[in-house]
Design a protein around this motif. Structure first.
Motif, PDB file in Angstrom:
ATOM      1  N   MET A   1       0.834  -1.212   0.000  1.00  0.00           N
ATOM      2  CA  MET A   1       0.000   0.000   0.000  1.00  0.00           C
ATOM      3  C   MET A   1       0.861   1.250   0.000  1.00  0.00           C
ATOM      4  O   MET A   1       0.624   2.197  -0.735  1.00  0.00           O
ATOM      5  CB  MET A   1      -0.884   0.040   1.263  1.00  0.00           C
ATOM      6  CG  MET A   1      -2.182  -0.695   1.131  1.00  0.00           C
ATOM      7  SD  MET A   1      -3.174  -0.527   2.656  1.00  0.00           S
ATOM      8  CE  MET A   1      -3.747   1.165   2.559  1.00  0.00           C
ATOM      9  N   ARG A   2       1.885   1.221   0.880  1.00  0.00           N
ATOM     10  CA  ARG A   2       2.778   2.383   1.004  1.00  0.00           C
ATOM     11  C   ARG A   2       3.471   2.649  -0.334  1.00  0.00           C
ATOM     12  O   ARG A   2       3.556   3.786  -0.792  1.00  0.00           O
ATOM     13  CB  ARG A   2       3.807   2.103   2.121  1.00  0.00           C
ATOM     14  CG  ARG A   2       4.733   3.243   2.400  1.00  0.00           C
ATOM     15  CD  ARG A   2       4.012   4.395   3.091  1.00  0.00           C
ATOM     16  NE  ARG A   2       4.825   5.602   3.048  1.00  0.00           N
ATOM     17  CZ  ARG A   2       4.517   6.692   2.351  1.00  0.00           C
ATOM     18  NH1 ARG A   2       3.411   6.753   1.632  1.00  0.00           N
ATOM     19  NH2 ARG A   2       5.304   7.740   2.365  1.00  0.00           N
ATOM     20  N   ALA A   3       3.953   1.550  -0.956  1.00  0.00           N
ATOM     21  CA  ALA A   3       4.647   1.685  -2.239  1.00  0.00           C
ATOM     22  C   ALA A   3       3.710   2.259  -3.295  1.00  0.00           C
ATOM     23  O   ALA A   3       4.152   2.953  -4.219  1.00  0.00           O
ATOM     24  CB  ALA A   3       5.189   0.326  -2.685  1.00  0.00           C
ATOM     25  N   ASP A   4       2.429   1.997  -3.143  1.00  0.00           N
ATOM     26  CA  ASP A   4       1.437   2.505  -4.099  1.00  0.00           C
ATOM     27  C   ASP A   4       0.950   3.907  -3.729  1.00  0.00           C
ATOM     28  O   ASP A   4       0.026   4.425  -4.343  1.00  0.00           O
ATOM     29  CB  ASP A   4       0.247   1.551  -4.185  1.00  0.00           C
ATOM     30  CG  ASP A   4       0.639   0.214  -4.809  1.00  0.00           C
ATOM     31  OD1 ASP A   4       1.717   0.137  -5.430  1.00  0.00           O
ATOM     32  OD2 ASP A   4      -0.130  -0.755  -4.663  1.00  0.00           O
ATOM     33  N   GLY A   5       1.541   4.495  -2.674  1.00  0.00           N
ATOM     34  CA  GLY A   5       1.239   5.898  -2.360  1.00  0.00           C
ATOM     35  C   GLY A   5       0.284   6.137  -1.208  1.00  0.00           C
ATOM     36  O   GLY A   5      -0.016   7.274  -0.873  1.00  0.00           O
ATOM     37  N   HIS A   6      -0.222   5.079  -0.578  1.00  0.00           N
ATOM     38  CA  HIS A   6      -1.111   5.279   0.582  1.00  0.00           C
ATOM     39  C   HIS A   6      -0.288   5.691   1.800  1.00  0.00           C
ATOM     40  O   HIS A   6       0.833   5.216   1.983  1.00  0.00           O
ATOM     41  CB  HIS A   6      -1.875   3.981   0.906  1.00  0.00           C
ATOM     42  CG  HIS A   6      -2.794   3.558  -0.191  1.00  0.00           C
ATOM     43  ND1 HIS A   6      -4.103   3.936  -0.249  1.00  0.00           N
ATOM     44  CD2 HIS A   6      -2.564   2.796  -1.288  1.00  0.00           C
ATOM     45  CE1 HIS A   6      -4.654   3.426  -1.336  1.00  0.00           C
ATOM     46  NE2 HIS A   6      -3.743   2.729  -1.988  1.00  0.00           N
ATOM     47  N   GLU A   7      -0.852   6.559   2.614  1.00  0.00           N
ATOM     48  CA  GLU A   7      -0.121   7.058   3.783  1.00  0.00           C
ATOM     49  C   GLU A   7      -0.547   6.341   5.057  1.00  0.00           C
ATOM     50  O   GLU A   7      -1.720   6.037   5.256  1.00  0.00           O
ATOM     51  CB  GLU A   7      -0.356   8.564   3.944  1.00  0.00           C
ATOM     52  CG  GLU A   7       0.321   9.341   2.839  1.00  0.00           C
ATOM     53  CD  GLU A   7       0.243  10.836   3.057  1.00  0.00           C
ATOM     54  OE1 GLU A   7      -0.626  11.302   3.814  1.00  0.00           O
ATOM     55  OE2 GLU A   7       1.081  11.534   2.448  1.00  0.00           O
ATOM     56  N   PHE A   8       0.435   6.113   5.916  1.00  0.00           N
ATOM     57  CA  PHE A   8       0.193   5.522   7.237  1.00  0.00           C
ATOM     58  C   PHE A   8       0.725   6.465   8.294  1.00  0.00           C
ATOM     59  O   PHE A   8       1.737   7.137   8.095  1.00  0.00           O
ATOM     60  CB  PHE A   8       0.930   4.182   7.371  1.00  0.00           C
ATOM     61  CG  PHE A   8       0.358   3.087   6.529  1.00  0.00           C
ATOM     62  CD1 PHE A   8      -0.525   2.166   7.062  1.00  0.00           C
ATOM     63  CD2 PHE A   8       0.703   2.993   5.189  1.00  0.00           C
ATOM     64  CE1 PHE A   8      -1.066   1.162   6.282  1.00  0.00           C
ATOM     65  CE2 PHE A   8       0.165   1.990   4.394  1.00  0.00           C
ATOM     66  CZ  PHE A   8      -0.718   1.067   4.937  1.00  0.00           C
ATOM     67  N   ARG A   9       0.037   6.492   9.408  1.00  0.00           N
ATOM     68  CA  ARG A   9       0.517   7.221  10.582  1.00  0.00           C
ATOM     69  C   ARG A   9       0.407   6.285  11.760  1.00  0.00           C
ATOM     70  O   ARG A   9      -0.385   5.346  11.729  1.00  0.00           O
ATOM     71  CB  ARG A   9      -0.314   8.481  10.787  1.00  0.00           C
ATOM     72  CG  ARG A   9      -0.047   9.516   9.702  1.00  0.00           C
ATOM     73  CD  ARG A   9      -0.915  10.740   9.819  1.00  0.00           C
ATOM     74  NE  ARG A   9      -0.408  11.814   8.950  1.00  0.00           N
ATOM     75  CZ  ARG A   9      -0.584  11.875   7.639  1.00  0.00           C
ATOM     76  NH1 ARG A   9      -1.259  10.931   7.004  1.00  0.00           N
ATOM     77  NH2 ARG A   9      -0.065  12.866   6.934  1.00  0.00           N
ATOM     78  N   VAL A  10       1.214   6.539  12.786  1.00  0.00           N
ATOM     79  CA  VAL A  10       1.139   5.667  13.951  1.00  0.00           C
ATOM     80  C   VAL A  10       0.885   6.557  15.164  1.00  0.00           C
ATOM     81  O   VAL A  10       1.539   7.586  15.346  1.00  0.00           O
ATOM     82  CB  VAL A  10       2.405   4.773  14.067  1.00  0.00           C
ATOM     83  CG1 VAL A  10       3.665   5.569  14.203  1.00  0.00           C
ATOM     84  CG2 VAL A  10       2.262   3.775  15.204  1.00  0.00           C
ATOM     85  N   SER A  11      -0.112   6.187  15.972  1.00  0.00           N
ATOM     86  CA  SER A  11      -0.480   7.017  17.117  1.00  0.00           C
ATOM     87  C   SER A  11       0.524   6.814  18.244  1.00  0.00           C
ATOM     88  O   SER A  11       1.339   5.881  18.211  1.00  0.00           O
ATOM     89  CB  SER A  11      -1.888   6.653  17.597  1.00  0.00           C
ATOM     90  OG  SER A  11      -1.861   5.394  18.214  1.00  0.00           O
ATOM     91  N   ALA A  12       0.454   7.677  19.251  1.00  0.00           N
ATOM     92  CA  ALA A  12       1.384   7.592  20.377  1.00  0.00           C
ATOM     93  C   ALA A  12       1.284   6.239  21.083  1.00  0.00           C
ATOM     94  O   ALA A  12       2.218   5.822  21.751  1.00  0.00           O
ATOM     95  CB  ALA A  12       1.112   8.728  21.366  1.00  0.00           C
TER      96      ALA A  12
END
Ligand code: HQG
Length: 169
Positions: free
Chosen positions: A141-152
């Motif tokens: 997904m990341r390689a295809d441009g989707h963004e991920f975030r990680v919470s505290a």
């Protein structure tokens, strides 16, 4: 403490106004104001924050906020992060046909919540019944441009997971 924790989640994530509170754009509220609004004590709030099984809250600079799970509009300002190769999502069989058809959607929250471990996903799914675990091809997904975030508190967040990245674990 569990009751207080649930009230804190309610007012920091879903309905601050029902306790007469206003969150700032990043979800923070002054700690003294919060304690008064919930008619509780600093000590009890600190105990919930420190002892919370999932580390749901952060106190910083005299303010408190929920780390994730909001339904009210907030901008948590989390940086984009590189996810592990796969992440997991715990759900139940009843939702599977829709999920496999249209992908994971955030439903009432801001983001889809994903876990780094199967164990955590099992716990999330088990809130609703017999858990069914989905594996998410996060690197792809990341390689295809989707963004991920990680919470505290280590919950992985993304806007949506389209069906091609999902498989039943
Ligand atoms: C499902 C808890 C039909 C999804 C946990 C889930 C987590 C779909 C439900 C956090 C769907 C939403 C979040 C689709 C997703 N069609 N159903 N297209 N896409 N669903 O509660 O992930 O205790 O908003 O599978 O630990 O269950 O609040 O999300 O079953 O981290 O801190 O729709 O809540 O944390 O439910 O849980 P939720 P979730 P807290």
């Amino acid at each position: 403490m569990i009751r207080l924790s649930k009230r804190m989640s309610k007012h920091l994530r879903h309905s601050p106004e029902s306790a007469g509170l206003t969150l700032d754009p990043a979800g923070w509220v002054d700690l003294d104001t919060f304690v008064r609004a919930l008619r509780t004590t600093h000590d009890d709030v600190l105990e919930v924050v420190a002892g919370n099984d999932k580390q749901r809250f952060t106190i910083e600079d005299g303010r408190i906020r929920a780390n994730q799970g909001h339904t009210v509009e907030v901008e948590l300002d989390l940086p984009v992060a590189e996810p592990p190769a796969v992440l997991y999502h715990g759900t139940i069989a009843k939702f599977l046909p829709d999920i496999l058809n249209e992908g994971l959607r955030p439903m009432f929250r801001h983001d889809v919540h994903l876990s780094a471990t199967v164990d955590t996903a099992v716990r999330v799914g088990a809130r609703r019944g017999k858990p069914v675990i989905l594996e998410v091809a996060a690197h792809k997904m990341r390689a295809d441009g989707h963004e991920f975030r990680v919470s505290a508190n280590n919950v992985w967040l993304t806007q949506a997971v389209p069906p091609p990245y999902l498989k039943v674990w």
